[in-house]
Design an enzyme around this catalytic site. Structure first.
Site, mmCIF file in Angstrom:
data_model
loop_
_atom_site.group_PDB
_atom_site.id
_atom_site.type_symbol
_atom_site.label_atom_id
_atom_site.label_comp_id
_atom_site.label_asym_id
_atom_site.label_seq_id
_atom_site.Cartn_x
_atom_site.Cartn_y
_atom_site.Cartn_z
ATOM 1 N NE ARG A 181 -1.962 -0.281 -1.232
ATOM 2 C CZ ARG A 181 -1.761 0.408 0.042
ATOM 3 N NH1 ARG A 181 -1.235 -0.159 0.865
ATOM 4 N NH2 ARG A 181 -2.535 1.408 0.298
ATOM 5 N NE ARG B 199 -2.794 6.934 -1.484
ATOM 6 C CZ ARG B 199 -3.208 7.768 -0.535
ATOM 7 N NH1 ARG B 199 -3.232 9.272 -0.733
ATOM 8 N NH2 ARG B 199 -3.412 7.328 0.625
ATOM 9 C CE LYS C 222 -6.181 -0.218 3.893
ATOM 10 N NZ LYS C 222 -6.798 0.802 3.033
ATOM 11 N NE ARG D 24 -0.464 8.890 4.130
ATOM 12 C CZ ARG D 24 -0.895 7.710 3.966
ATOM 13 N NH1 ARG D 24 -1.604 6.869 5.112
ATOM 14 N NH2 ARG D 24 -1.046 7.201 2.863
ATOM 15 N NE ARG E 106 -5.122 9.311 5.532
ATOM 16 C CZ ARG E 106 -5.129 8.085 5.207
ATOM 17 N NH1 ARG E 106 -5.688 6.879 5.931
ATOM 18 N NH2 ARG E 106 -4.740 7.759 4.001
HETATM 19 P P1 AMP Z 1 -1.034 3.128 3.043
HETATM 20 O O1 AMP Z 1 -0.441 3.933 4.289
HETATM 21 O O2 AMP Z 1 -1.628 1.886 3.172
HETATM 22 O O3 AMP Z 1 -2.317 4.147 2.526
HETATM 23 O O4 AMP Z 1 0.006 3.191 1.985
HETATM 24 C C1 AMP Z 1 0.705 4.420 1.527
HETATM 25 C C2 AMP Z 1 1.623 3.996 0.223
HETATM 26 O O5 AMP Z 1 2.568 3.071 0.623
HETATM 27 C C3 AMP Z 1 0.722 3.467 -0.862
HETATM 28 O O6 AMP Z 1 0.190 4.371 -1.721
HETATM 29 C C4 AMP Z 1 1.749 2.722 -1.637
HETATM 30 O O7 AMP Z 1 2.759 3.688 -2.299
HETATM 31 C C5 AMP Z 1 3.068 2.244 -0.348
HETATM 32 N N1 AMP Z 1 2.327 0.828 0.031
HETATM 33 C C6 AMP Z 1 1.820 0.426 1.278
HETATM 34 N N2 AMP Z 1 1.638 -0.828 1.361
HETATM 35 C C7 AMP Z 1 2.166 -1.328 0.052
HETATM 36 C C8 AMP Z 1 2.121 -2.803 -0.619
HETATM 37 N N3 AMP Z 1 1.694 -3.607 0.186
HETATM 38 N N4 AMP Z 1 2.702 -2.712 -1.556
HETATM 39 C C9 AMP Z 1 2.970 -1.838 -2.393
HETATM 40 N N5 AMP Z 1 2.986 -0.734 -1.811
HETATM 41 C C10 AMP Z 1 2.557 -0.168 -0.617
#
Ligand code: AMP
Length: 191
Positions: free
Chosen positions: A89, A146, A14, A134, A128
């Protein structure tokens, strides 16, 4: 306005594709994960709260996430449109986003779902983790959590937009360019 949701499980690509799409379509990129990470770096109260969930592979509560996203949208006056990356999400987030955009006399144009199978996702995330540093990409248990959260809480968002005839599934396996081209075709079909 052109409002795109780039959807898919963690590791589907994404972020990579959003970077290319914002350049081509001149959209504002709103990644909730990036915003949370910036807050963690800045040691804000929001960052500390988000970190306690992110480290465990859990979702940050809807109320906090929705409020933050709406505040980010409101920072932009007269944008061409947005790419929502990593948001919504949950089904509640999707409903909140739909209502929020409606108040602004706009709506989601298309939901582009990057489809990648689970084993490939795990491989990509661990790879990654080595480069990005990360923490949530380095621990196999957190990665598994996740993916489970995606299946249980995020997948219903696909049904929500499929019911509105807005969901477009895209094969997330291939070169970055091949996937980008497929995304552009889907976007140009609704523009
Ligand atoms: P990402 O960078 O999109 O993989 O997000 C990393 C982490 O941030 C996720 O595993 C969640 O803990 C949190 N997170 C990101 N976007 C959301 C969302 N829309 N709702 C809730 N938690 C989020």
């Amino acid at each position: 306005m052109l409002n795109i949701i780039i959807f898919g499980p963690p590791g589907a690509g994404k972020g990579t594709q959003s970077d290319k799409l914002i350049e081509k379509y001149k959209l504002v990129h709103l990644s909730t994960g990036d915003i949370f990470r910036a807050n963690i770096k800045g040691a804000t109260e929001l960052g500390m709260l988000a970190k306690s969930y992110m480290d465990k592979g859990q979702l940050v509560p809807d109320e906090v996430t929705i409020k933050m996203l709406e505040a980010e949208v409101n920072k932009h006056s007269n944008p061409v449109g947005f790419i929502f990356d990593g948001f919504p999400r949950t089904k509640s987030q999707a409903i909140a986003l739909d209502n929020f955009l409606k108040q602004k006399a706009t709506s989601i144009s298309v939901v582009l779902g990057l489809e990648v199978e689970e084993e490939e996702l795990k491989k990509r995330l661990l790879l990654r983790g080595k480069d990005s540093g990360r923490a949530d990409d380095q621990n196999p248990d957190v990665i598994q959590r996740r993916i489970e959260v995606y299946k249980n809480e995020t997948f219903p968002v696909k049904e929500h937009y499929a019911a509105q005839q807005k969901y477009s599934g895209i094969n997330g396996i291939g070169t970055i360019e091949q996937i980008f081209n497929a995304l552009c075709i889907a976007i140009d079909a609704v523009k």
